[in-house]
Write an enzyme that holds these catalytic residues in place. Structure first.
Site, PDB file in Angstrom:
ATOM      1  N   LYS A 193     -22.740  93.480-113.111  1.00 19.59           N
ATOM      2  CA  LYS A 193     -24.099  93.084-113.509  1.00 19.59           C
ATOM      3  C   LYS A 193     -24.009  92.816-115.000  1.00 19.59           C
ATOM      4  O   LYS A 193     -23.893  93.710-115.829  1.00 19.59           O
ATOM      5  CB  LYS A 193     -25.086  94.222-113.228  1.00 19.59           C
ATOM      6  CG  LYS A 193     -26.498  93.790-112.955  1.00 19.59           C
ATOM      7  CD  LYS A 193     -27.190  93.076-114.105  1.00 19.59           C
ATOM      8  CE  LYS A 193     -27.783  94.022-115.129  1.00 19.59           C
ATOM      9  NZ  LYS A 193     -28.288  93.316-116.339  1.00 19.59           N
ATOM     10  N   GLY A 245     -23.407 100.752-122.386  1.00 19.59           N
ATOM     11  CA  GLY A 245     -24.656 100.320-123.006  1.00 19.59           C
ATOM     12  C   GLY A 245     -25.222 101.425-123.878  1.00 19.59           C
ATOM     13  O   GLY A 245     -24.492 102.300-124.357  1.00 19.59           O
ATOM     14  N   SER A 246     -26.537 101.396-124.043  1.00 24.37           N
ATOM     15  CA  SER A 246     -27.176 102.318-124.979  1.00 24.37           C
ATOM     16  C   SER A 246     -27.339 103.719-124.360  1.00 24.37           C
ATOM     17  O   SER A 246     -27.299 103.874-123.131  1.00 24.37           O
ATOM     18  CB  SER A 246     -28.540 101.773-125.384  1.00 24.37           C
ATOM     19  OG  SER A 246     -29.352 101.688-124.238  1.00 24.37           O
ATOM     20  N   THR A 249     -30.479 104.105-121.862  1.00 26.83           N
ATOM     21  CA  THR A 249     -30.233 103.468-120.562  1.00 26.83           C
ATOM     22  C   THR A 249     -29.156 104.236-119.806  1.00 26.83           C
ATOM     23  O   THR A 249     -29.254 104.434-118.587  1.00 26.83           O
ATOM     24  CB  THR A 249     -29.807 101.989-120.723  1.00 26.83           C
ATOM     25  OG1 THR A 249     -30.697 101.351-121.624  1.00 26.83           O
ATOM     26  CG2 THR A 249     -29.822 101.254-119.408  1.00 26.83           C
ATOM     27  N   GLY A 250     -28.148 104.705-120.523  1.00 33.06           N
ATOM     28  CA  GLY A 250     -27.075 105.468-119.882  1.00 33.06           C
ATOM     29  C   GLY A 250     -27.599 106.727-119.203  1.00 33.06           C
ATOM     30  O   GLY A 250     -27.180 107.064-118.086  1.00 33.06           O
ATOM     31  N   GLU A 268     -20.193 104.813-120.860  1.00 30.67           N
ATOM     32  CA  GLU A 268     -19.653 104.501-122.198  1.00 30.67           C
ATOM     33  C   GLU A 268     -20.843 104.100-123.040  1.00 30.67           C
ATOM     34  O   GLU A 268     -21.384 103.002-122.868  1.00 30.67           O
ATOM     35  CB  GLU A 268     -18.661 103.328-122.112  1.00 30.67           C
ATOM     36  CG  GLU A 268     -17.377 103.627-121.381  1.00 30.67           C
ATOM     37  CD  GLU A 268     -16.461 104.541-122.167  1.00 30.67           C
ATOM     38  OE1 GLU A 268     -16.711 104.784-123.365  1.00 30.67           O
ATOM     39  OE2 GLU A 268     -15.504 105.041-121.560  1.00 30.67           O
ATOM     40  N   CYS A 302     -19.316  98.822-130.358  1.00 28.58           N
ATOM     41  CA  CYS A 302     -19.783 100.184-130.086  1.00 28.58           C
ATOM     42  C   CYS A 302     -19.060 101.211-130.932  1.00 28.58           C
ATOM     43  O   CYS A 302     -19.627 102.215-131.331  1.00 28.58           O
ATOM     44  CB  CYS A 302     -19.583 100.509-128.616  1.00 28.58           C
ATOM     45  SG  CYS A 302     -17.888 100.333-128.105  1.00 28.58           S
ATOM     46  N   GLU A 399     -28.661 104.829-134.310  1.00 30.31           N
ATOM     47  CA  GLU A 399     -27.767 103.665-134.184  1.00 30.31           C
ATOM     48  C   GLU A 399     -28.515 102.373-134.509  1.00 30.31           C
ATOM     49  O   GLU A 399     -29.638 102.170-134.039  1.00 30.31           O
ATOM     50  CB  GLU A 399     -27.231 103.589-132.746  1.00 30.31           C
ATOM     51  CG  GLU A 399     -26.217 102.465-132.555  1.00 30.31           C
ATOM     52  CD  GLU A 399     -25.782 102.289-131.091  1.00 30.31           C
ATOM     53  OE1 GLU A 399     -26.624 102.393-130.195  1.00 30.31           O
ATOM     54  OE2 GLU A 399     -24.585 102.027-130.875  1.00 30.31           O
TER      55      GLU A 399
END
Ligand code: NAD
Length: 495
Positions: A193, A245-246, A249-250, A268, A302, A399
């Site tokens: 995705k 991702g962030s 969201t993780g 990650e 990242c 971040e």
């Protein structure tokens, strides 16, 4: 000069894009479409479909069928061969893929060609090799023998099944490769995705993968926003989700995976990575180090450093030097080979950075250079250096994922270690010194999944990568990834 687009790139952009399912591009069954915007001029370059539940159903059914009917039974060397061929083909299509990536993400064309494609091919070759290194162990059990019977035991690593890889927009090719190559090497099938901001490259790579011999259904691609990712995670036939991702969201992804049916997951995530310079570092080395750590790809890496700790007596000179270096950079169209600084990847990201600048000023941080959007079309943000007003400054903890370095001085080694370890994240960090003994003493004291000494940001497929604390769960690369894409089966035998 601006690179001329290849005819195949122009033709690809004109296509009606959707998904890639069961060996074929699919337009998608829904009416909703996402505009893909070139961040260097804010102009749309293509549209892509948003997955409906029937697209998701088709992709998962295809992946499950390919897993059960063929891919899980292939010999490791056959899987390796396909991945090696795909690596070669990616390099053959380097220019077209790099142009697509630059158009959709704003990445400099040189970085797309020479870093992203080269690195993606290197990762594919690494995972190809790993396919033949999947091993278990033999164990002698201590079960007592009452007659003449004996016992032995061994473990097998078996592929999980259908793996969903959910990826961000900063390296749409390389990070997708981390996911699907891990899956394919271990005998799993993969659904990627892509990010809604950068959906084009993976659609092309899925076609190239078919040419490399990846069978239909072994690598599918679904497009859409978060809802599409979420629908994939909760599907009963998905065995694992590998997310990059962030942090927020993780956490949502991990929670949903657990609630679905204990679906396996790897996260990650982001961070607020620190670079610490020891007093023996010459100023020039510090300035080169800051540049390497924080400003490649406009800071949208990242593992890049965003917090910089410099000995108090050196701080003024370091800030002057890095300000001069950053102000020499030539912003330009990322398709122009002369440009050495491009836009950030999308307008939402630019707005987020602008809000971070406003907050920093409000809190009393000192902007040494940058701290604003560039006055030109597109999503350009000035490379920015900020001197934090205190260790509590928001910019030392939140971040930005952009070209923003925040600096603070330190007096003692203990202060340096405490400052570098402050906060909830632990993806990466770097220490800069010519004093090897000192570096070796400090390495165990720094909390990070990856710690560089006298370098930052560069990843290698042979070296495991992943975050500690709130920066993630699980490891990619090396042979460590194998554990996360397989289940361990124990077999006991009486004979
Ligand atoms: P993001 O978390 O907003 O989105 C990442 C992906 O998740 C996208 O494909 C998005 O569509 C999807 N998504 C969003 N909501 C979802 C949901 N509820 N369920 C399932 N999927 C969902 O991140 P981003 O803005 O695309 O990327 C930037 C972030 O990624 C930064 O925080 C950065 O640090 C991080 N990052 C981490 C690594 C790493 O290896 N640790 C690498 C690159 C980027």
């Amino acid at each position: 000069m601006r690179v001329a687009l290849l005819p195949e790139v122009t033709a690809f952009l004109k296509r009606q894009h959707g998904h890639f399912i069961d060996g074929q591009p699919r337009e998608g069954t829904g009416a909703e479409r996402i505009e893909v915007i070139n961040p260097s001029d804010d102009q749309p370059i293509a549209t892509v479909a948003t997955a409906t539940s029937s697209d998701i159903e088709a992709a998962v059914a295809s992946s499950l069928s390919a897993f059960n009917s063929s891919w899980r039974h292939t010999l490791p060397a056959q899987r390796a061969e396909v991945l090696y061929r795909l690596a070669d083909l990616l390099e053959q299509h380097r220019e077209a893929l790099a142009q697509l990536e630059t158009l959709q993400s704003g990445k400099l064309i040189s970085l797309a060609r020479n870093f992203e494609i080269t690195t993606a091919a290197a990762f594919l070759r690494h995972y190809a090799g790993a396919a033949t290194r999947i091993t278990g162990e033999t164990i002698t059990p201590s079960i007592p023998s009452f007659g003449e019977e004996r016992y032995t035991a061994f473990t097998r690593r078996e592929p999980l099944g259908v793996v969903v890889g959910i990826v961000p927009w900063n390296f749409s090719i390389m990070i997708a490769v981390w996911k699907f190559a891990s899956a394919l090497a271990t005998g799993c099938t993969a659904i990627i995705k892509s990010s809604e901001f950068t959906p084009l490259t993976m659609l092309r790579i899925a076609e190239i993968a078919l040419d490399a011999g990846v069978p239909a259904g072994v690598l599918n691609v679904i497009n859409g926003k978060g809802e599409a990712g979420s629908a994939l995670i909760s599907h009963q036939d998905v065995a694992k989700v590998s997310f990059t991702g962030s942090v927020p969201t993780g956490i949502a992804v991990g929670t949903q995976a657990l609630q679905s049916r204990l679906t396996r997951f790897t996260l990650e995530l982001g961070g607020k990575n620190a670079a610490g310079f020891l007093p023996d570092c010459p100023i020039e080395k510090i300035i080169d180090g800051i540049f390497e750590s924080g400003f490649i790809n406009q800071g949208q890496i990242c593992a890049a450093a965003e917090r910089f700790y410099v000995p108090q007596p050196l701080l003024d000179d370091v800030l002057t030097g890095i300000k001069q270096r950053l102000e020499q950079m030539q912003p330009g169209d990322p398709l122009d080979e002369q440009a050495d600084y491009g836009p950030v990847a999308n307008r939402a990201h630019l707005e987020k950075l602008n809000a971070a600048f406003a907050k920093a000023r409000q809190e009393g941080d000192q902007v040494i250079t940058g701290g604003h959007v560039l006055d030109r079309p597109g999503c350009y943000v000035a490379p920015t250096i900020i001197r934090a007003h205190s260790p509590n400054a928001s910019l030392l903890h939140e971040e930005t994922f952009g070209p923003v370095g925040t600096f603070i001085g330190y007096d003692t080694e203990q202060q340096l270690v405490e400052a570098m370890n402050a906060g909830p994240y632990g993806l990466s960090a770097s220490l800069w010194t010519n004093n090897l003994s000192k570096a070796l003493q400090l390495i165990p004291q720094i909390n990070a999944g990856t710690l560089w000494v006298n370098m930052h940001t560069l990843l290698d497929p042979a070296v495991p990568f992943g975050g500690i604390k709130s920066s993630g769960m699980g490891r990619e690369f090396g042979d460590e990834f194998i554990n996360d894409y397989t289940e361990l089966k124990s077999v006991l035998v009486r004979y």
